[in-house]
Design an enzyme around this catalytic site. Structure first.
Site, PDB file in Angstrom:
ATOM      1  N   TYR A  48       0.845  -1.212   0.000  1.00 56.31           N
ATOM      2  CA  TYR A  48       0.000   0.000   0.000  1.00 56.31           C
ATOM      3  C   TYR A  48       0.872   1.250   0.000  1.00 56.31           C
ATOM      4  O   TYR A  48       0.601   2.216  -0.692  1.00 56.31           O
ATOM      5  CB  TYR A  48      -0.915  -0.011   1.228  1.00 56.31           C
ATOM      6  CG  TYR A  48      -1.950   1.099   1.192  1.00 56.31           C
ATOM      7  CD1 TYR A  48      -3.218   0.855   0.671  1.00 56.31           C
ATOM      8  CD2 TYR A  48      -1.650   2.376   1.643  1.00 56.31           C
ATOM      9  CE1 TYR A  48      -4.170   1.858   0.601  1.00 56.31           C
ATOM     10  CE2 TYR A  48      -2.606   3.391   1.580  1.00 56.31           C
ATOM     11  CZ  TYR A  48      -3.854   3.131   1.070  1.00 56.31           C
ATOM     12  OH  TYR A  48      -4.787   4.126   1.002  1.00 56.31           O
ATOM     13  N   PHE A  98      -6.842  19.402 -25.258  1.00 52.98           N
ATOM     14  CA  PHE A  98      -7.655  18.208 -25.510  1.00 52.98           C
ATOM     15  C   PHE A  98      -8.980  18.359 -24.749  1.00 52.98           C
ATOM     16  O   PHE A  98      -9.047  19.101 -23.769  1.00 52.98           O
ATOM     17  CB  PHE A  98      -6.891  16.952 -25.059  1.00 52.98           C
ATOM     18  CG  PHE A  98      -7.664  15.694 -25.349  1.00 52.98           C
ATOM     19  CD1 PHE A  98      -7.911  15.306 -26.654  1.00 52.98           C
ATOM     20  CD2 PHE A  98      -8.172  14.915 -24.318  1.00 52.98           C
ATOM     21  CE1 PHE A  98      -8.653  14.167 -26.917  1.00 52.98           C
ATOM     22  CE2 PHE A  98      -8.911  13.770 -24.584  1.00 52.98           C
ATOM     23  CZ  PHE A  98      -9.151  13.397 -25.890  1.00 52.98           C
ATOM     24  N   ASP A  99     -10.041  17.647 -25.192  1.00 50.34           N
ATOM     25  CA  ASP A  99     -11.375  17.873 -24.575  1.00 50.34           C
ATOM     26  C   ASP A  99     -11.412  17.662 -23.064  1.00 50.34           C
ATOM     27  O   ASP A  99     -12.098  18.395 -22.367  1.00 50.34           O
ATOM     28  CB  ASP A  99     -12.526  17.035 -25.133  1.00 50.34           C
ATOM     29  CG  ASP A  99     -12.219  16.110 -26.246  1.00 50.34           C
ATOM     30  OD1 ASP A  99     -11.283  16.391 -27.005  1.00 50.34           O
ATOM     31  OD2 ASP A  99     -12.945  15.124 -26.368  1.00 50.34           O
ATOM     32  N   ASP A 127       1.201  18.874 -21.614  1.00 44.81           N
ATOM     33  CA  ASP A 127       0.375  17.663 -21.693  1.00 44.81           C
ATOM     34  C   ASP A 127       1.204  16.688 -22.520  1.00 44.81           C
ATOM     35  O   ASP A 127       1.337  16.838 -23.734  1.00 44.81           O
ATOM     36  CB  ASP A 127      -0.966  17.975 -22.359  1.00 44.81           C
ATOM     37  CG  ASP A 127      -1.814  16.710 -22.547  1.00 44.81           C
ATOM     38  OD1 ASP A 127      -1.247  15.603 -22.541  1.00 44.81           O
ATOM     39  OD2 ASP A 127      -3.043  16.842 -22.715  1.00 44.81           O
ATOM     40  N   ALA A 175       1.008  13.451 -23.248  1.00 44.28           N
ATOM     41  CA  ALA A 175       0.439  12.169 -23.695  1.00 44.28           C
ATOM     42  C   ALA A 175       1.247  11.535 -24.840  1.00 44.28           C
ATOM     43  O   ALA A 175       1.479  10.339 -24.848  1.00 44.28           O
ATOM     44  CB  ALA A 175      -1.020  12.359 -24.107  1.00 44.28           C
ATOM     45  N   LYS A 184      -1.046   6.391 -23.645  1.00 43.74           N
ATOM     46  CA  LYS A 184      -0.530   6.677 -24.994  1.00 43.74           C
ATOM     47  C   LYS A 184       0.966   6.338 -25.002  1.00 43.74           C
ATOM     48  O   LYS A 184       1.323   5.180 -25.104  1.00 43.74           O
ATOM     49  CB  LYS A 184      -0.774   8.155 -25.362  1.00 43.74           C
ATOM     50  CG  LYS A 184      -2.214   8.455 -25.777  1.00 43.74           C
ATOM     51  CD  LYS A 184      -3.117   8.620 -24.601  1.00 43.74           C
ATOM     52  CE  LYS A 184      -4.428   9.272 -24.908  1.00 43.74           C
ATOM     53  NZ  LYS A 184      -5.299   9.296 -23.733  1.00 43.74           N
ATOM     54  N   HIS A 232     -21.900  12.108 -28.304  1.00 42.35           N
ATOM     55  CA  HIS A 232     -21.324  11.157 -29.259  1.00 42.35           C
ATOM     56  C   HIS A 232     -21.222   9.732 -28.703  1.00 42.35           C
ATOM     57  O   HIS A 232     -21.255   8.775 -29.456  1.00 42.35           O
ATOM     58  CB  HIS A 232     -19.954  11.640 -29.748  1.00 42.35           C
ATOM     59  CG  HIS A 232     -18.979  11.935 -28.664  1.00 42.35           C
ATOM     60  ND1 HIS A 232     -19.073  13.050 -27.865  1.00 42.35           N
ATOM     61  CD2 HIS A 232     -17.898  11.258 -28.233  1.00 42.35           C
ATOM     62  CE1 HIS A 232     -18.076  13.043 -27.000  1.00 42.35           C
ATOM     63  NE2 HIS A 232     -17.347  11.967 -27.197  1.00 42.35           N
TER      64      HIS A 232
HETATM   65  N1  F0G Z   1      -4.467  14.684 -23.252  1.00 41.75           N
HETATM   66  C1  F0G Z   1      -4.483  14.250 -24.531  1.00 41.75           C
HETATM   67  C2  F0G Z   1      -3.698  14.988 -25.558  1.00 41.75           C
HETATM   68  C3  F0G Z   1      -5.257  13.138 -24.877  1.00 41.75           C
HETATM   69  O1  F0G Z   1      -5.293  12.727 -26.143  1.00 41.75           O
HETATM   70  C4  F0G Z   1      -5.998  12.461 -23.864  1.00 41.75           C
HETATM   71  C5  F0G Z   1      -6.829  11.291 -24.182  1.00 41.75           C
HETATM   72  C6  F0G Z   1      -5.924  12.943 -22.549  1.00 41.75           C
HETATM   73  C7  F0G Z   1      -5.148  14.058 -22.278  1.00 41.75           C
HETATM   74  C8  F0G Z   1      -6.704  12.292 -21.412  1.00 41.75           C
HETATM   75  O2  F0G Z   1      -6.057  11.148 -21.021  1.00 41.75           O
HETATM   76  O3  F0G Z   1      -7.712   9.329 -21.511  1.00 41.75           O
HETATM   77  O4  F0G Z   1      -5.786   8.961 -19.960  1.00 41.75           O
HETATM   78  O5  F0G Z   1      -7.669  10.391 -19.272  1.00 41.75           O
HETATM   79  N2  F0G Z   1      -7.121  10.944 -25.358  1.00 41.75           N
HETATM   80  C9  F0G Z   1      -7.850   9.748 -25.753  1.00 41.75           C
HETATM   81  C10 F0G Z   1      -8.021   9.729 -27.260  1.00 41.75           C
HETATM   82  C11 F0G Z   1      -9.095   9.491 -25.016  1.00 41.75           C
HETATM   83  O6  F0G Z   1      -8.753   8.842 -27.771  1.00 41.75           O
HETATM   84  O7  F0G Z   1      -7.437  10.570 -27.952  1.00 41.75           O
HETATM   85  P1  F0G Z   1      -6.878   9.882 -20.407  1.00 41.75           P
END
Ligand code: F0G
Length: 469
Positions: free
Chosen positions: A81, A133-134, A223, A225, A266, A458
């Site tokens: 833990y 990103f969204d 970010d 990713a 990613k 969506h």
């Molecule tokens: N930032 C970027 C640039 C991303 O593409 C994503 C996720 C996230 C943050 C969020 O990360 O999914 O681990 O919480 N992108 C996925 C996609 C969902 O299909 O492009 P997460």
């Protein structure tokens, strides 16, 4: 795969730099079966069972194949833990790569975002970036702050290739800072720019952002990713970086920022996980308090010890030059094939995906009749290929007065390549499916929305094809 112009290899073919030890069978299907699956799913590809999909290009997130070393790490995972040795390895790999002092594990990228913006943002604040990103945007807005995209000019024209369409517009950033620097707690650079087509940010742009933010005393967060794909693009496209290793380039990228959020699903090549890394002691202390509240103790943050091992190993493998060369070439090869089939794409192809311009490809379907949805359904019907609509379905809305659709700026369809999962023959097959779709495109009809939820429509909306004109 035939080489690109910068392959650097003595041989023509760039091979997948791995061999396959464990396989997962694909289930073939007929067009008639796919018609039935699609109808049962309300023409929403998110509602298909994955075994009814032949080639799944819905996302590159959490869908990668782990290496034998990652699986070995899973067995070594220390599930204590507190104070797990797997956390110690995770922390040391991330510190060595990024140079950041505090490493805070989270269950995925958006959890790191939620904590970061809860600590730093709030009503009256504005968070600029190249292109959020969204989930980043949603987490900024959830605090009451404003998320502001400042993409460079080249990003506006989908059909014109430019090497670094992920760059931020420095003039607009400067104008914002001159006016409101006191309201800007941080700036976010997303590497690569997923929302804009998987386009990279140049080292020069990062350096200049840093210099400008220094003048106003504003921190920079990355970010991260797809940080490794971004580093490889810098190596291949930006003069002066040709002979550097992707790792050296990645470390320089991180050196311009004060921390990062990461979705390890990613470029961590893991199926789950993420982290927040920070230099600020004050931010990290508050972040750790929030982490304990919702994610878990500071040495696991919602992950199992074995996940921490898989990520630590993945972060090293993702920077291998042979892997990155194969990775970027795969997307470029898919883009070349699709373009030759007469399908318009966002140019140039991104690192992790090819984005089809559905409005340009299906000009007979107006945006109100959802050309991206029509194109993604057609790819599934034709060959069982699953993609994702990034357009009016995802970002538009239904006008409550007329019941008609208010279109988004673009209608794109993303074909995202999972890491190390598909081979060249799979990619060739996808190109052939796109060719067949393109030959019959005049017969593809638009769609209408039958029902939709109040938010994030969506994922669960139900659609219906409009009768052919
Ligand atoms: N930032 C970027 C640039 C991303 O593409 C994503 C996720 C996230 C943050 C969020 O990360 O999914 O681990 O919480 N992108 C996925 C996609 C969902 O299909 O492009 P997460």
């Amino acid at each position: 795969m035939p080489p690109d112009s910068t392959s650097g290899s003595a041989f023509r073919t760039i091979i997948e730099p791995f061999k396959i030890k464990s396989v997962e069978p694909l289930r073939m299907s007929t067009r008639r079966q796919r018609e039935a699956h699609l109808q049962a799913a309300g023409y929403n590809l998110f509602k298909l069972a994955s075994e009814d999909v032949l080639i799944d290009l819905l996302t590159d997130s959490g869908t990668g194949a782990m290496s034998s070393e990652q699986w070995a790490g899973m067995m070594r995972g220390d599930e204590a833990y507190a104070g797990s040795s797997s956390f110690a390895r995770f922390e040391s790999v991330i510190r060595e790569l990024t140079g950041y002092k505090h490493v805070i594990p989270t269950h995925q990228g958006r959890a790191a975002e939620r904590i970061l913006f809860a600590v730093t943002s709030g009503p009256g604040k504005v968070i600029p970036g190249n292109h959020h990103f969204d989930t980043t945007r949603a987490n900024i807005e959830a605090t009451g702050a404003e998320a502001l995209d400042l993409p460079c000019e080249e990003a506006a024209n989908a059909s014109v290739p430019a090497p670094f369409k992920g760059n931020i517009d420095l003039a607009r950033l400067e104008a914002l800072l001159k006016q409101r620097a006191g309201d800007v707690p941080l700036c976010v650079m997303t590497l690569t720019d997923n929302s804009g087509g998987g386009q990279p940010v140049s080292m020069r742009n990062l350096r200049e952002v840093r210099r400008m933010l220094n003048r106003f005393g504003v921190p920079l967060l990355i970010d991260a990713a797809r940080f490794a794909e971004n580093a490889m693009f810098v190596k291949l496209r930006e003069p002066g970086h040709e002979s550097r290793s992707p790792k050296e380039i990645a470390r320089e990228q991180f050196s311009y920022a004060d921390g990062c959020t990461m979705s390890a699903k990613k470029d961590g090549i893991a199926n789950i996980g993420g982290f927040l890394a920070l230099n600020s002691d004050a931010w990290a202390a508050t972040a750790r308090q929030l982490l304990i509240l919702t994610e878990g103790f500071t040495t696991y943050g919602g992950l199992a010890g074995r996940d921490l091992e898989a990520i630590a190993q993945g972060l090293e493998e993702v920077l291998h030059e042979d892997y990155l060369r194969y990775r970027l070439r795969s997307a470029e090869y898919l883009g070349d094939g699709i373009r030759k089939a007469g399908v318009s794409i966002v140019e140039p192809p991104g690192g992790h995906a090819v984005y089809i311009d559905a409005r340009a490809t299906l000009p007979h379907i107006p945006p109100e009749e959802l050309p991206g949805q029509a194109l993604s359904c057609a790819l599934y019907l034709e060959g069982g290929v699953r993609s994702v609509e990034i357009g009016t379905v995802m970002f538009g809305r239904t006008d409550p007065n007329t019941g008609g659709q208010v279109p988004a700026d673009h209608d794109l369809v993303r074909l995202a390549l999972p890491r190390r999962v598909y081979t060249q023959s799979h990619v060739d097959y996808v190109i052939e499916v796109a060719e067949t779709m393109a030959r019959q495109k005049a017969a593809i009809c638009g769609y209408r929305i039958v029902s939709e939820p109040p938010a994030l429509r969506h994922f669960s909306a139900v659609f219906e094809p409009l009768s052919k004109r």
